[in-house]
Structures are given as structure tokens and as C-alpha cells.
Write an enzyme that holds these catalytic residues in place. Structure first.
Site, PDB file in Angstrom:
ATOM      1  N   LYS A  13       0.834  -1.216   0.000  1.00 30.58           N
ATOM      2  CA  LYS A  13       0.000   0.000   0.000  1.00 30.58           C
ATOM      3  C   LYS A  13       0.863   1.259   0.000  1.00 30.58           C
ATOM      4  CE  LYS A  13      -2.230  -0.885   3.927  1.00 30.58           C
ATOM      5  NZ  LYS A  13      -1.851  -2.243   4.331  1.00 30.58           N
ATOM      6  N   ARG A  88      -9.715   0.888   8.692  1.00 32.80           N
ATOM      7  CA  ARG A  88      -9.287  -0.470   9.042  1.00 32.80           C
ATOM      8  C   ARG A  88     -10.331  -1.203   9.863  1.00 32.80           C
ATOM      9  NH1 ARG A  88      -3.030   0.666   9.088  1.00 32.80           N
ATOM     10  NH2 ARG A  88      -2.207  -1.428   8.859  1.00 32.80           N
ATOM     11  N   ARG A 127      12.084  -5.810   5.600  1.00 36.26           N
ATOM     12  CA  ARG A 127      11.838  -4.410   5.238  1.00 36.26           C
ATOM     13  C   ARG A 127      12.725  -3.465   6.048  1.00 36.26           C
ATOM     14  NH1 ARG A 127       5.745  -1.995   5.164  1.00 36.26           N
ATOM     15  NH2 ARG A 127       5.781  -2.180   7.434  1.00 36.26           N
ATOM     16  N   ARG A 160      11.381  -1.125  11.292  1.00 39.15           N
ATOM     17  CA  ARG A 160      10.260  -0.734  12.158  1.00 39.15           C
ATOM     18  C   ARG A 160      10.155  -1.696  13.326  1.00 39.15           C
ATOM     19  NH1 ARG A 160       4.900   0.336   8.664  1.00 39.15           N
ATOM     20  NH2 ARG A 160       3.987  -0.620  10.505  1.00 39.15           N
ATOM     21  N   ARG A 171      -0.364  -8.645  13.673  1.00 34.29           N
ATOM     22  CA  ARG A 171      -0.974  -7.647  12.779  1.00 34.29           C
ATOM     23  C   ARG A 171      -1.805  -8.341  11.701  1.00 34.29           C
ATOM     24  NH1 ARG A 171       4.299  -4.774  11.155  1.00 34.29           N
ATOM     25  NH2 ARG A 171       3.047  -3.616   9.656  1.00 34.29           N
TER      26      ARG A 171
HETATM   27  P1  AMP Z   1       0.864   0.623   9.163  1.00 32.64           P
HETATM   28  O1  AMP Z   1       2.052   1.504   8.986  1.00 32.64           O
HETATM   29  O2  AMP Z   1      -0.249   0.981   8.218  1.00 32.64           O
HETATM   30  O3  AMP Z   1       1.212  -0.842   9.105  1.00 32.64           O
HETATM   31  O4  AMP Z   1       0.295   0.903  10.638  1.00 32.64           O
HETATM   32  C1  AMP Z   1       1.089   0.682  11.781  1.00 32.64           C
HETATM   33  C2  AMP Z   1       0.244   0.600  13.041  1.00 32.64           C
HETATM   34  O5  AMP Z   1      -0.446   1.844  13.247  1.00 32.64           O
HETATM   35  C3  AMP Z   1      -0.860  -0.450  13.034  1.00 32.64           C
HETATM   36  O6  AMP Z   1      -0.374  -1.743  13.380  1.00 32.64           O
HETATM   37  C4  AMP Z   1      -1.809   0.125  14.093  1.00 32.64           C
HETATM   38  O7  AMP Z   1      -1.314  -0.089  15.400  1.00 32.64           O
HETATM   39  C5  AMP Z   1      -1.738   1.608  13.820  1.00 32.64           C
HETATM   40  N1  AMP Z   1      -2.750   2.005  12.793  1.00 32.64           N
HETATM   41  C6  AMP Z   1      -2.508   2.422  11.522  1.00 32.64           C
HETATM   42  N2  AMP Z   1      -3.656   2.693  10.869  1.00 32.64           N
HETATM   43  C7  AMP Z   1      -4.660   2.447  11.754  1.00 32.64           C
HETATM   44  C8  AMP Z   1      -6.085   2.517  11.682  1.00 32.64           C
HETATM   45  N3  AMP Z   1      -6.733   2.905  10.564  1.00 32.64           N
HETATM   46  N4  AMP Z   1      -6.793   2.165  12.787  1.00 32.64           N
HETATM   47  C9  AMP Z   1      -6.184   1.784  13.931  1.00 32.64           C
HETATM   48  N5  AMP Z   1      -4.846   1.678  14.057  1.00 32.64           N
HETATM   49  C10 AMP Z   1      -4.083   2.014  12.977  1.00 32.64           C
END
Ligand code: AMP
Length: 218
Positions: A13, A88, A127, A160, A171
Site C-alpha cells: 500500500k 481499518r 523491510r 520498524r 498484525r
Molecule cells: P501501518 O504503517 O499501516 O502498518 O500501521 C502501523 C500501526 O499503526 C498499526 O499496526 C496500528 O497499530 C496503527 N494504525 C494504523 N492505521 C490504523 C487505523 N486505521 N486504525 C487503527 N490503528 C491504525
């Protein structure tokens, strides 16, 4: 134009969103990036989100929706935006309908990037990203010229903290339980476009663009 990028963590994404941002000249609103920045800056949002992110859980809907409401209202979003990592949950998807209504906007397309779980674990474990400019690498699939150093700006590459195998599996299970139901939600609304998320970055980008161009008559 309002695009939503969906799919499991590690489906691409972020990578595709960056390219779409350039091609269509609209900003990518990446919720994970916004939250990581808030954590780094120790803002009230960051302080509240941190413990959820550390354990691979989703942050509270009310907080996430508020962050998005504020971001979408900024001037650079006037012509549209690309949502990466939002919505999400079903509650977030429903709230998004209201936020877009307030801005007089509609969803153009929901792009679902399909990638199998084992591929996700492989991708995320390798990554890396640049601490300074954010450029993305993978230790096996797109390594930097010098181990641990960014090709673009020479700064250090980091992993990360939630990209370790246990948190990635957590996740993924959160994704299956809470986010995957949105696929049928948007399918029922006639907005869903499925794209095979494996292949080269260019191949996937071409598929995504051709779907969007067809939808918008470009
Ligand atoms: P990402 O970088 O998109 O993988 O997001 C990293 C982390 O941020 C996720 O594992 C969640 O803990 C939090 N997060 C990101 N987007 C959301 C969302 N839309 N709703 C809730 N938590 C989020």
C-alpha cells in the site's frame, strides 16, 4: 478523486500509494506514518497510540477518525487524496462516509492488493527504511548498495519495531478479523477493485493505474 488502498500489512500500500501520489498529484494520507510521526514527536495522539502500535493492535477508532478528519480538512486535500491504512474497521469505514460527505467528496475506487500471509511475513521481516528520508528497501528484494546505508541520502537504515515476526503475525490476525470484512463492505457498494499484489512494483502499479483510469475515464 478519493482512492482507498486496502490489503494486509506488507501488501505494498505504501509503495503504490507513493507512486499514485506522483501520478495523480493528490496526497497519500498514510495513517501508520502519521501515527509514527506523532509517537516520535510525543504528541497527545502519539502517547495514546504507542502502546497499541507496539503490540500490533489497532488504535482506538475515535482517535484515528479524529486524526483523519483533521488531515483531510487541510488545503492540499482539496482535489482529493489516497487513503493508505484507513479505514481499518467497519466503524472507521462508516465514519469515513460522513467525513467525505462533509467535504462533498465520494470514493472513486477501493483498490484491494491481495498477498498471501507467508509472503507478508517474508516481506516485512526484511523491510528497512531510511531514518532520514524514508526511502524503502528490502534486504533480499531491493537491497541498498551498502548494507544499512541509504543510497539516496547516505543516512542509516532502520527496521520498524513492529516488523518482527511475532508482531507481524499479530498484525495479520488483526487484519483478518477487523479489516478484511471491509472488502465485502466495499464490494457491496460496487467500489471494490481486486489487484494481485505479487509481481514487480511496476507491474502492480500498471494494473492499479489502468483500473483507476478506466473508472475515471482518463
Ligand atoms: P501501518 O504503517 O499501516 O502498518 O500501521 C502501523 C500501526 O499503526 C498499526 O499496526 C496500528 O497499530 C496503527 N494504525 C494504523 N492505521 C490504523 C487505523 N486505521 N486504525 C487503527 N490503528 C491504525
Amino acid at each position: 478523486m478519493v482512492l482507498i488502498l486496502m490489503g494486509p500489512p506488507g501488501c505494498g500500500k505504501g509503495t503504490q500509494g507513493k507512486r499514485l501520489e506522483e501520478r495523480y498529484s493528490i496526497p497519500q494520507l498514510a495513517m501508520g506514518d502519521m501515527l509514527r510521526e506523532a509517537v516520535r514527536n510525543e504528541t497527545p495522539v502519539g502517547k495514546r497510540a504507542k502502546s497499541y502500535m507496539d503490540r500490533g493492535a489497532l488504535g482506538p477508532d475515535d482517535l484515528i477518525i479524529e486524526v483523519m478528519r483533521e488531515r483531510m480538512g487541510r488545503e492540499d486535500c482539496a482535489k482529493g487524496f489516497i487513503l493508505d491504512g484507513f479505514p481499518r474497521t467497519l466503524a472507521q469505514a462508516e465514519a469515513l462516509g460522513g467525513l467525505l460527505g462533509d467535504l462533498n467528496k465520494k470514493i472513486t475506487a477501493v483498490i484491494n492488493l491481495d498477498v498471501a500471509d507467508e509472503e507478508v511475513v517474508k516481506r516485512l521481516a526484511g523491510r528497512r527504511s531510511c531514518k532520514s528520508c524514508g526511502a524503502a528497501y528490502h534486504v533480499a528484494f531491493s537491497p541498498p548498495k551498502i548494507n544499512g546505508v541509504c543510497d539516496k541520502c547516505g543516512k542509516e537504515l532502520i527496521q520498524r519495531s513492529d516488523d518482527n515476526e511475532n508482531t507481524v503475525r499479530q498484525r495479520l490476525s488483526v487484519y483478518r478479523e477487523q479489516t478484511a470484512p471491509l472488502i465485502s463492505f466495499y464490494d457491496r457498494m460496487g467500489l471494490l477493485k481486486n489487484v494481485q499484489g505479487t509481481g514487480t512494483i511496476d507491474e502492480i502499479f500498471r494494473s492499479v493505474c489502468s483500473l483507476i483510469d478506466k473508472e475515471t475515464g482518463r
